[in-house]
Enzyme design. Sequence first.
Site, PDB file in Angstrom:
ATOM      1  N   SER A  36      -5.273   6.296  -2.378  1.00  0.00           N
ATOM      2  CA  SER A  36      -4.038   7.202  -2.139  1.00  0.00           C
ATOM      3  C   SER A  36      -4.289   8.463  -2.195  1.00  0.00           C
ATOM      4  O   SER A  36      -4.936   9.008  -3.075  1.00  0.00           O
ATOM      5  CB  SER A  36      -3.119   6.614  -3.359  1.00  0.00           C
ATOM      6  OG  SER A  36      -1.780   7.278  -3.304  1.00  0.00           O
ATOM      7  N   ALA A  38      -5.969   9.852   0.544  1.00  0.00           N
ATOM      8  CA  ALA A  38      -7.196   9.945   1.141  1.00  0.00           C
ATOM      9  C   ALA A  38      -6.823  10.559   2.599  1.00  0.00           C
ATOM     10  O   ALA A  38      -7.737  10.871   3.274  1.00  0.00           O
ATOM     11  CB  ALA A  38      -8.002   8.617   1.520  1.00  0.00           C
ATOM     12  N   SER A 108      -5.376  -1.129   1.212  1.00  0.00           N
ATOM     13  CA  SER A 108      -6.155  -2.241   1.253  1.00  0.00           C
ATOM     14  C   SER A 108      -7.374  -2.566   0.391  1.00  0.00           C
ATOM     15  O   SER A 108      -8.339  -2.424   1.090  1.00  0.00           O
ATOM     16  CB  SER A 108      -6.410  -2.614   2.593  1.00  0.00           C
ATOM     17  OG  SER A 108      -6.800  -1.610   3.417  1.00  0.00           O
TER      18      SER A 108
END
Length: 205
Positions: A36, A38, A108
């Site tokens: 989160s 990135a 993911s």
Amino acid sequence: MVKSSNTVWHHATVTRARRAQMNGHRSAVLWFTGLSGAGKSTLAHAVEESLHQQRCHTFVLDGDNVRHGLCSDLGFSAEDRGENIRRVGEAAKLLVESGAVVMTAFISPFRLDRDRARGLFPHGDFIEIWCNAPMEVCEKRDVKGLYRRARTGEVKEFTRISSPYESPLSPELEVDTGSLPLEVCVGQVLDMLRLRGVITEMANE
């Protein structure tokens, strides 16, 4: 999940190959993964903007957007995250069949889920892009305060705080989204798409 035995796949006369010929480019899925903060969504949308300007058919499946509708019934347990990615993979598969270059922007975090998504596509059509940014950089970018709230226990099952992130072992592309300018990251993705024959040099004209 049990599949119905009363359904048969319908083969359309307008095929993916015919759509590619009309569009002037191949379809594929670009699977952006990373922590989160990135830069997955930022990069995916910037790549889409560039492709759109080159008259490519595109679509972005964004994590937050999908959870507003298609996956609004899911939480953030490992099981729900797996189901979230399963649905996204199936949606991406349909969009790839439609002739689009599809970008998915999801944490993911689990390799198994990403591998299952990859297994839905013919070889070469699933392009895993690891948005690799250090956690401290991601936290600095966190305008929602999710990392802070996760550290206090307010947000449960948060990646790299209370839930693991399994980094890709051999992604098609690793992008240093922690330090490189956005335009450089976009260029790296576009170069890879040309190298893999998804788009051609003609798409720039």
